[in-house]
Design a protein around this motif. Structure first.
Motif, PDB file in Angstrom:
ATOM      1  N   ALA A   1       0.854  -1.184   0.000  1.00 23.98           N
ATOM      2  CA  ALA A   1       0.000   0.000   0.000  1.00 23.98           C
ATOM      3  C   ALA A   1       0.887   1.230   0.000  1.00 23.98           C
ATOM      4  CB  ALA A   1      -0.921   0.009   1.217  1.00 23.98           C
ATOM      5  N   HIS A   2       0.415   2.302  -0.641  1.00 18.86           N
ATOM      6  CA  HIS A   2       1.201   3.530  -0.708  1.00 18.86           C
ATOM      7  C   HIS A   2       0.283   4.691  -1.026  1.00 18.86           C
ATOM      8  CE1 HIS A   2       0.980   3.549  -5.141  1.00 18.86           C
ATOM      9  NE2 HIS A   2       1.098   2.233  -5.040  1.00 18.86           N
ATOM     10  N   PRO A   3       0.719   5.904  -0.764  1.00 14.10           N
ATOM     11  CA  PRO A   3      -0.110   7.065  -1.078  1.00 14.10           C
ATOM     12  C   PRO A   3      -0.320   7.212  -2.578  1.00 14.10           C
ATOM     13  CG  PRO A   3       1.618   7.628   0.481  1.00 14.10           C
ATOM     14  CD  PRO A   3       1.943   6.270  -0.050  1.00 14.10           C
ATOM     15  N   ASP A   4      -1.374   7.870  -2.938  1.00  6.95           N
ATOM     16  CA  ASP A   4      -1.652   8.182  -4.336  1.00  6.95           C
ATOM     17  C   ASP A   4      -0.851   9.415  -4.741  1.00  6.95           C
ATOM     18  OD1 ASP A   4      -2.786   7.912  -6.791  1.00  6.95           O
ATOM     19  OD2 ASP A   4      -4.860   8.162  -6.130  1.00  6.95           O
ATOM     20  N   GLY A   5      -0.779   9.662  -6.043  1.00  6.96           N
ATOM     21  CA  GLY A   5      -0.180  10.911  -6.505  1.00  6.96           C
ATOM     22  C   GLY A   5       1.067  10.760  -7.330  1.00  6.96           C
ATOM     23  N   GLY A   6       1.644   9.551  -7.419  1.00  7.05           N
ATOM     24  CA  GLY A   6       2.796   9.338  -8.277  1.00  7.05           C
ATOM     25  C   GLY A   6       4.126   9.756  -7.706  1.00  7.05           C
ATOM     26  N   GLU A   7       4.174  10.172  -6.444  1.00  2.44           N
ATOM     27  CA  GLU A   7       5.447  10.551  -5.830  1.00  2.44           C
ATOM     28  C   GLU A   7       6.135   9.326  -5.229  1.00  2.44           C
ATOM     29  OE1 GLU A   7       4.639  13.546  -2.964  1.00  2.44           O
ATOM     30  OE2 GLU A   7       3.975  15.031  -4.447  1.00  2.44           O
TER      31      GLU A   7
ATOM     32  N   GLN B   1      -3.182   1.934   6.753  1.00  2.00           N
ATOM     33  CA  GLN B   1      -3.172   3.049   7.697  1.00  2.00           C
ATOM     34  C   GLN B   1      -1.787   3.687   7.751  1.00  2.00           C
ATOM     35  OE1 GLN B   1      -4.831   2.125  11.544  1.00  2.00           O
ATOM     36  NE2 GLN B   1      -4.280   4.107  12.423  1.00  2.00           N
ATOM     37  N   LEU B   2      -0.747   2.861   7.796  1.00  2.00           N
ATOM     38  CA  LEU B   2       0.612   3.398   7.827  1.00  2.00           C
ATOM     39  C   LEU B   2       0.946   4.106   6.513  1.00  2.00           C
ATOM     40  CD1 LEU B   2       3.292   3.766   9.226  1.00  2.00           C
ATOM     41  CD2 LEU B   2       3.926   1.440   8.525  1.00  2.00           C
ATOM     42  N   ALA B   3       0.519   3.531   5.398  1.00  2.00           N
ATOM     43  CA  ALA B   3       0.778   4.160   4.105  1.00  2.00           C
ATOM     44  C   ALA B   3       0.149   5.546   4.027  1.00  2.00           C
ATOM     45  CB  ALA B   3       0.240   3.280   2.990  1.00  2.00           C
ATOM     46  N   GLY B   4      -0.970   5.720   4.713  1.00  2.00           N
ATOM     47  CA  GLY B   4      -1.630   7.015   4.724  1.00  2.00           C
ATOM     48  C   GLY B   4      -0.799   8.127   5.346  1.00  2.00           C
ATOM     49  N   HIS B   5       0.250   7.751   6.071  1.00  2.00           N
ATOM     50  CA  HIS B   5       1.151   8.740   6.662  1.00  2.00           C
ATOM     51  C   HIS B   5       2.335   9.044   5.746  1.00  2.00           C
ATOM     52  CE1 HIS B   5      -0.736   9.000  10.669  1.00  2.00           C
ATOM     53  NE2 HIS B   5      -1.070   7.740  10.447  1.00  2.00           N
TER      54      HIS B   5
ATOM     55  N   GLU C   1       7.556   3.634  -6.812  1.00  2.00           N
ATOM     56  CA  GLU C   1       6.908   4.427  -5.760  1.00  2.00           C
ATOM     57  C   GLU C   1       7.807   4.641  -4.543  1.00  2.00           C
ATOM     58  OE1 GLU C   1       4.004   1.494  -7.689  1.00  2.00           O
ATOM     59  OE2 GLU C   1       5.923   1.353  -6.616  1.00  2.00           O
ATOM     60  N   VAL C   2       8.975   3.968  -4.516  1.00  2.00           N
ATOM     61  CA  VAL C   2       9.840   4.005  -3.334  1.00  2.00           C
ATOM     62  C   VAL C   2      10.977   4.997  -3.527  1.00  2.00           C
ATOM     63  CG1 VAL C   2      11.449   2.666  -1.922  1.00  2.00           C
ATOM     64  CG2 VAL C   2       9.275   1.658  -2.641  1.00  2.00           C
ATOM     65  N   ALA C   3      11.167   5.852  -2.530  1.00  2.00           N
ATOM     66  CA  ALA C   3      12.235   6.848  -2.567  1.00  2.00           C
ATOM     67  C   ALA C   3      13.583   6.193  -2.297  1.00  2.00           C
ATOM     68  CB  ALA C   3      11.964   7.939  -1.542  1.00  2.00           C
ATOM     69  N   ALA C   4      14.623   6.792  -2.829  1.00  2.00           N
ATOM     70  CA  ALA C   4      15.967   6.356  -2.499  1.00  2.00           C
ATOM     71  C   ALA C   4      16.244   6.628  -1.027  1.00  2.00           C
ATOM     72  CB  ALA C   4      16.978   7.089  -3.375  1.00  2.00           C
TER      73      ALA C   4
END
Length: 244
Positions: A20-26, A50-54, A119-122
């Motif tokens: 799960a992850h936030p929406d928006g493409g970041e 729930q955690l992804a929402g943060h 979707e994952v940041a460095a």
């Protein structure tokens, strides 16, 4: 909240997982969330969302993938004390078969998979786990000190491997123990181990709790303790994965 079921390549074949992850493409910092012994199921998907929402990409692997896709057990909607013995009779062979070597092989695959996700940041990741999943989180953090910046374990047998894993940690930790699992004397012993190893963070007994207190679908569930879990986990992730 975008979510999906995934297949992760491992040395033992594909492992199913939930993400799960936030929406928006970041891109977002990653959290590898190990489930308890009852495995990947609705309550873990809810916690991951729930955690992804943060603001995190949260991956929950099916740790018993060698025994078939999740769920490997026919779980009731509510896991009461009356059904636990029969369920654990089925679970223990799988837990015992999940050797430290298999744990570390899978952990390397999960971390490699996260590194490929758009979707994952460095940067560093966090690992968290519940019950046996907390021990897997500890083993993962100890084996990948350059990659794992935060470790959280809840009602987990973190002493199972002795002091050695703690000596390899560079992650900041939060270790939350059930009152029914750890005595104050045992906590003092663990605190000495952490201090000797130079581990930074917190280790505490959550009052009036029994083993499994975070799991909403079990008889052990404790709502105030679950909220305390979030109150400790979220600042830990902010401090380690979102430095100012």
């Amino acid at each position: 909240m975008p979510s999906e079921t995934l297949q992760i390549p491992t040395a033992a074949g594909p492992a199913d997982a939930f993400a799960a992850h936030p929406d928006g493409g970041e891109r977002h910092p990653a959290v590898l969330m190990y489930p308890d012994g009852f495995g990947l199921r609705p309550v873990l998907r809810e916690m991951a969302a729930q955690l992804a929402g943060h603001g995190y990409y949260v991956l929950v692997p099916h740790i018993f993938h060698r025994h078939g896709p999740a769920p490997v057990l026919d779980l009731p909607d509510h896991i009461g004390e009356d059904v636990r013995p029969a369920l654990f009779a089925q679970l223990m062979p799988m837990i015992e078969a999940h050797t430290p070597e298999r744990v570390l092989s899978d952990a390397a695959a999960y971390l490699a998979f996260l590194a490929t996700r758009p979707e994952v940041a460095a940067g560093p990741v966090a690992v968290t786990g519940y019950c046996i999943g907390g021990l897997l989180a500890l083993r993962t953090a100890a084996a990948h000190p350059g990659r794992v910046a935060a470790l959280a374990a809840f009602h987990a047998p973190v002493n199972a491997d002795g002091p050695a894993p703690f000596s390899r940690l560079t992650a900041r930790v939060h270790l939350a123990h059930a009152a029914g699992d750890l005595t104050p004397e045992s906590l003092a012993d663990l605190d000495r181990t952490l201090a000797t190893a130079g581990v930074e963070g917190t280790s505490e007994i959550y009052p009036a709790t029994t083993h499994g207190f975070t799991m909403r679908d079990t008889a052990a569930f404790n709502a105030p303790a679950l909220q305390r879990h979030w109150n400790n986990l979220l600042p830990l992730l902010t401090r380690t994965l979102r430095p100012t």
